[in-house]
Design a protein around this motif. Sequence first.
Motif, PDB file in Angstrom:
ATOM      1  N   ASP A 175       0.867  -1.185   0.000  1.00  0.00           N
ATOM      2  CA  ASP A 175       0.000   0.000   0.000  1.00  0.00           C
ATOM      3  C   ASP A 175       0.895   1.223   0.000  1.00  0.00           C
ATOM      4  OD1 ASP A 175      -2.384   1.476   0.088  1.00  0.00           O
ATOM      5  OD2 ASP A 175      -2.290   1.650   2.272  1.00  0.00           O
ATOM      6  N   GLN A 176       0.737   2.063  -1.017  1.00  0.00           N
ATOM      7  CA  GLN A 176       1.530   3.281  -1.155  1.00  0.00           C
ATOM      8  C   GLN A 176       3.026   2.991  -1.126  1.00  0.00           C
ATOM      9  OE1 GLN A 176       0.106   6.139   1.729  1.00  0.00           O
ATOM     10  NE2 GLN A 176      -1.930   6.207   0.820  1.00  0.00           N
ATOM     11  N   GLY A 177       3.413   1.883  -1.784  1.00  0.00           N
ATOM     12  CA  GLY A 177       4.816   1.543  -1.916  1.00  0.00           C
ATOM     13  C   GLY A 177       5.430   0.828  -0.740  1.00  0.00           C
ATOM     14  N   ARG A 178       4.649   0.612   0.316  1.00  0.00           N
ATOM     15  CA  ARG A 178       5.189  -0.048   1.511  1.00  0.00           C
ATOM     16  C   ARG A 178       4.458  -1.359   1.785  1.00  0.00           C
ATOM     17  NH1 ARG A 178       6.088   4.937   5.845  1.00  0.00           N
ATOM     18  NH2 ARG A 178       7.448   6.189   4.502  1.00  0.00           N
ATOM     19  N   MET A 179       5.126  -2.225   2.534  1.00  0.00           N
ATOM     20  CA  MET A 179       4.528  -3.504   2.870  1.00  0.00           C
ATOM     21  C   MET A 179       3.581  -3.322   4.048  1.00  0.00           C
ATOM     22  SD  MET A 179       6.538  -7.078   3.028  1.00  0.00           S
ATOM     23  CE  MET A 179       6.395  -7.953   4.565  1.00  0.00           C
ATOM     24  N   LEU A 180       2.287  -3.528   3.779  1.00  0.00           N
ATOM     25  CA  LEU A 180       1.264  -3.336   4.805  1.00  0.00           C
ATOM     26  C   LEU A 180       1.074  -4.585   5.642  1.00  0.00           C
ATOM     27  CD1 LEU A 180      -1.054  -1.548   5.945  1.00  0.00           C
ATOM     28  CD2 LEU A 180      -2.536  -2.575   4.208  1.00  0.00           C
ATOM     29  N   ALA A 181       1.124  -5.748   4.994  1.00  0.00           N
ATOM     30  CA  ALA A 181       0.902  -7.004   5.717  1.00  0.00           C
ATOM     31  C   ALA A 181       1.514  -8.146   4.937  1.00  0.00           C
ATOM     32  CB  ALA A 181      -0.598  -7.249   5.916  1.00  0.00           C
ATOM     33  N   HIS A 182       1.686  -9.276   5.656  1.00  0.00           N
ATOM     34  CA  HIS A 182       2.336 -10.446   5.081  1.00  0.00           C
ATOM     35  C   HIS A 182       1.841 -11.652   5.847  1.00  0.00           C
ATOM     36  CE1 HIS A 182       5.595 -13.390   4.543  1.00  0.00           C
ATOM     37  NE2 HIS A 182       5.975 -12.715   3.477  1.00  0.00           N
ATOM     38  N   GLY A 183       1.260 -12.640   5.163  1.00  0.00           N
ATOM     39  CA  GLY A 183       0.763 -13.806   5.872  1.00  0.00           C
ATOM     40  C   GLY A 183       0.055 -14.784   4.967  1.00  0.00           C
ATOM     41  N   THR A 184      -0.566 -15.766   5.562  1.00  0.00           N
ATOM     42  CA  THR A 184      -1.336 -16.735   4.799  1.00  0.00           C
ATOM     43  C   THR A 184      -2.605 -16.072   4.279  1.00  0.00           C
ATOM     44  OG1 THR A 184      -2.634 -17.462   6.696  1.00  0.00           O
ATOM     45  CG2 THR A 184      -0.519 -18.569   6.332  1.00  0.00           C
ATOM     46  N   PRO A 185      -3.259 -16.652   3.274  1.00  0.00           N
ATOM     47  CA  PRO A 185      -4.519 -16.071   2.792  1.00  0.00           C
ATOM     48  C   PRO A 185      -5.540 -15.862   3.900  1.00  0.00           C
ATOM     49  CG  PRO A 185      -3.737 -17.684   1.221  1.00  0.00           C
ATOM     50  CD  PRO A 185      -2.811 -17.774   2.411  1.00  0.00           C
ATOM     51  N   ALA A 186      -5.674 -16.839   4.796  1.00  0.00           N
ATOM     52  CA  ALA A 186      -6.644 -16.709   5.887  1.00  0.00           C
ATOM     53  C   ALA A 186      -6.294 -15.542   6.798  1.00  0.00           C
ATOM     54  CB  ALA A 186      -6.713 -18.008   6.689  1.00  0.00           C
ATOM     55  N   GLU A 187      -5.002 -15.379   7.083  1.00  0.00           N
ATOM     56  CA  GLU A 187      -4.574 -14.289   7.957  1.00  0.00           C
ATOM     57  C   GLU A 187      -4.766 -12.927   7.294  1.00  0.00           C
ATOM     58  OE1 GLU A 187      -1.201 -16.927  10.309  1.00  0.00           O
ATOM     59  OE2 GLU A 187      -0.692 -15.823   8.493  1.00  0.00           O
ATOM     60  N   ILE A 188      -4.497 -12.862   5.999  1.00  0.00           N
ATOM     61  CA  ILE A 188      -4.683 -11.607   5.277  1.00  0.00           C
ATOM     62  C   ILE A 188      -6.161 -11.213   5.272  1.00  0.00           C
ATOM     63  CG2 ILE A 188      -4.573 -10.539   2.989  1.00  0.00           C
ATOM     64  CD1 ILE A 188      -1.880 -10.713   4.456  1.00  0.00           C
ATOM     65  N   GLN A 189      -7.032 -12.190   5.083  1.00  0.00           N
ATOM     66  CA  GLN A 189      -8.470 -11.907   5.045  1.00  0.00           C
ATOM     67  C   GLN A 189      -8.996 -11.416   6.385  1.00  0.00           C
ATOM     68  OE1 GLN A 189      -9.551 -15.826   3.476  1.00  0.00           O
ATOM     69  NE2 GLN A 189     -10.430 -14.822   1.677  1.00  0.00           N
TER      70      GLN A 189
ATOM     71  N   ASN B 164      -7.044  -9.578   8.534  1.00  0.00           N
ATOM     72  CA  ASN B 164      -6.232  -8.458   8.985  1.00  0.00           C
ATOM     73  C   ASN B 164      -7.019  -7.150   8.848  1.00  0.00           C
ATOM     74  OD1 ASN B 164      -4.195  -6.150   8.280  1.00  0.00           O
ATOM     75  ND2 ASN B 164      -2.992  -7.679   9.392  1.00  0.00           N
ATOM     76  N   ASP B 165      -7.210  -6.439   9.944  1.00  0.00           N
ATOM     77  CA  ASP B 165      -8.030  -5.234   9.941  1.00  0.00           C
ATOM     78  C   ASP B 165      -7.502  -4.167   8.989  1.00  0.00           C
ATOM     79  OD1 ASP B 165      -9.815  -6.276  11.738  1.00  0.00           O
ATOM     80  OD2 ASP B 165      -8.827  -5.421  13.498  1.00  0.00           O
ATOM     81  N   GLU B 166      -6.182  -3.965   8.963  1.00  0.00           N
ATOM     82  CA  GLU B 166      -5.622  -2.920   8.110  1.00  0.00           C
ATOM     83  C   GLU B 166      -5.806  -3.252   6.631  1.00  0.00           C
ATOM     84  OE1 GLU B 166      -2.112  -0.511  10.046  1.00  0.00           O
ATOM     85  OE2 GLU B 166      -1.632  -2.653  10.011  1.00  0.00           O
ATOM     86  N   VAL B 167      -5.681  -4.527   6.297  1.00  0.00           N
ATOM     87  CA  VAL B 167      -5.877  -4.934   4.904  1.00  0.00           C
ATOM     88  C   VAL B 167      -7.340  -4.742   4.513  1.00  0.00           C
ATOM     89  CG1 VAL B 167      -5.795  -6.855   3.280  1.00  0.00           C
ATOM     90  CG2 VAL B 167      -3.952  -6.547   4.950  1.00  0.00           C
ATOM     91  N   LEU B 168      -8.240  -5.148   5.416  1.00  0.00           N
ATOM     92  CA  LEU B 168      -9.665  -4.987   5.125  1.00  0.00           C
ATOM     93  C   LEU B 168     -10.019  -3.517   4.908  1.00  0.00           C
ATOM     94  CD1 LEU B 168     -11.104  -7.492   7.741  1.00  0.00           C
ATOM     95  CD2 LEU B 168     -11.089  -7.775   5.263  1.00  0.00           C
ATOM     96  N   ASP B 169      -9.447  -2.658   5.704  1.00  0.00           N
ATOM     97  CA  ASP B 169      -9.741  -1.227   5.572  1.00  0.00           C
ATOM     98  C   ASP B 169      -9.104  -0.625   4.331  1.00  0.00           C
ATOM     99  OD1 ASP B 169     -11.238  -1.211   7.852  1.00  0.00           O
ATOM    100  OD2 ASP B 169      -9.577  -0.621   9.160  1.00  0.00           O
ATOM    101  N   ALA B 170      -7.866  -1.033   4.034  1.00  0.00           N
ATOM    102  CA  ALA B 170      -7.120  -0.391   2.961  1.00  0.00           C
ATOM    103  C   ALA B 170      -7.416  -0.955   1.576  1.00  0.00           C
ATOM    104  CB  ALA B 170      -5.624  -0.512   3.231  1.00  0.00           C
ATOM    105  N   TYR B 171      -7.828  -2.241   1.506  1.00  0.00           N
ATOM    106  CA  TYR B 171      -7.900  -2.838   0.182  1.00  0.00           C
ATOM    107  C   TYR B 171      -9.125  -3.711  -0.036  1.00  0.00           C
ATOM    108  CZ  TYR B 171      -6.406  -5.365  -4.017  1.00  0.00           C
ATOM    109  OH  TYR B 171      -6.334  -5.916  -5.246  1.00  0.00           O
ATOM    110  N   LEU B 172      -9.291  -4.727   0.782  1.00  0.00           N
ATOM    111  CA  LEU B 172     -10.364  -5.686   0.534  1.00  0.00           C
ATOM    112  C   LEU B 172     -11.734  -5.080   0.796  1.00  0.00           C
ATOM    113  CD1 LEU B 172      -8.794  -8.915   2.019  1.00  0.00           C
ATOM    114  CD2 LEU B 172      -8.853  -8.169  -0.348  1.00  0.00           C
ATOM    115  N   GLY B 173     -11.800  -4.081   1.679  1.00  0.00           N
ATOM    116  CA  GLY B 173     -13.075  -3.415   1.950  1.00  0.00           C
ATOM    117  C   GLY B 173     -13.810  -4.055   3.104  1.00  0.00           C
ATOM    118  N   ARG B 174     -14.539  -3.277   3.832  1.00  0.00           N
ATOM    119  CA  ARG B 174     -15.291  -3.767   4.986  1.00  0.00           C
ATOM    120  C   ARG B 174     -16.720  -3.214   4.916  1.00  0.00           C
ATOM    121  NH1 ARG B 174     -13.684  -5.167  10.131  1.00  0.00           N
ATOM    122  NH2 ARG B 174     -11.608  -4.298   9.873  1.00  0.00           N
ATOM    123  N   ALA B 175     -17.661  -4.061   5.211  1.00  0.00           N
ATOM    124  CA  ALA B 175     -19.057  -3.607   5.227  1.00  0.00           C
ATOM    125  C   ALA B 175     -19.253  -2.614   6.352  1.00  0.00           C
ATOM    126  CB  ALA B 175     -20.001  -4.797   5.394  1.00  0.00           C
ATOM    127  N   ALA B 176     -19.986  -1.562   6.077  1.00  0.00           N
ATOM    128  CA  ALA B 176     -20.205  -0.522   7.090  1.00  0.00           C
ATOM    129  C   ALA B 176     -21.098  -1.042   8.199  1.00  0.00           C
ATOM    130  CB  ALA B 176     -20.840   0.692   6.429  1.00  0.00           C
TER     131      ALA B 176
END
Length: 274
Positions: free
Chosen positions: A246-260, A262-274
Amino acid sequence: MQGTAHATREGGGSAVLDQVRDTVLEVEGLAVSYGALRALDGVSWRLGRGEILGIIGPNGAGKSTCYDAVTNLVAREGRVVLKGEDVTRVPAYGLAERGLRRAFQQNAFFDDVTVLDNMVSVLQDVWGTSFADCLVRPFRERRRTGEARRAAAAALERLGIAPLYHDRYPTEVPYGTQRMLSIALALGSGAEVLMLDEPAAGLGGADMEALVVALARLRDDGLSLVVIEHHMDLIMSVADRIVVLDQGRMLAHGTPAEIQENDEVLDAYLGRAA
């Protein structure tokens, strides 16, 4: 999977990297600047043998820049190690000779020769012959040509390219087959690491399923892959580990389950339901 990882924030990746076993490719502190723009900033990851590493992130996150940096196509800071050898200063063609190959987003092949002859052309390091040998040993070279064509056919079928397409020109076959041909040509012979930039672009349905099968087969054969992809279903189903930029930096690193999860990943990329 070859090494369990935990999704981490930037600066906490060293423990994760230490858990990757039988490392075949390692990048440390990769950084790329275009004037005042820092397109990539201190990115580090490792790839294990027989593993698929996914790289995801929003548009402009630095994914393709990361590929360019690893393969020495742009000026960059940092270090690249391939099979224990520091290859930071090795040019792109030298990396290919050492087994690090890359396929680009666009399909790439020779339009004016058949699918099979395209594949034969990239196997010349194994099956190529000299003009002198053709003159002095014509019968042996004729036999060798037949063996080269059989090896090329087997390489195409490994990627799911059916024999009925082998004698056609690339522009005469379906788009999904063109995509597989581009991957097969990037592999060539002797590849140990293959980097794919959005291999699923333009694919859907049966073609997408065929790609999943092909990637899994290559991994099972011992090839190591790095895959940039926007299709989340694909990357989550095939990747052993995922790096999120994200923005040229490594935001997170892990297994697919862990990435799914991850709060920061959900907010920054995958999206979260309001």
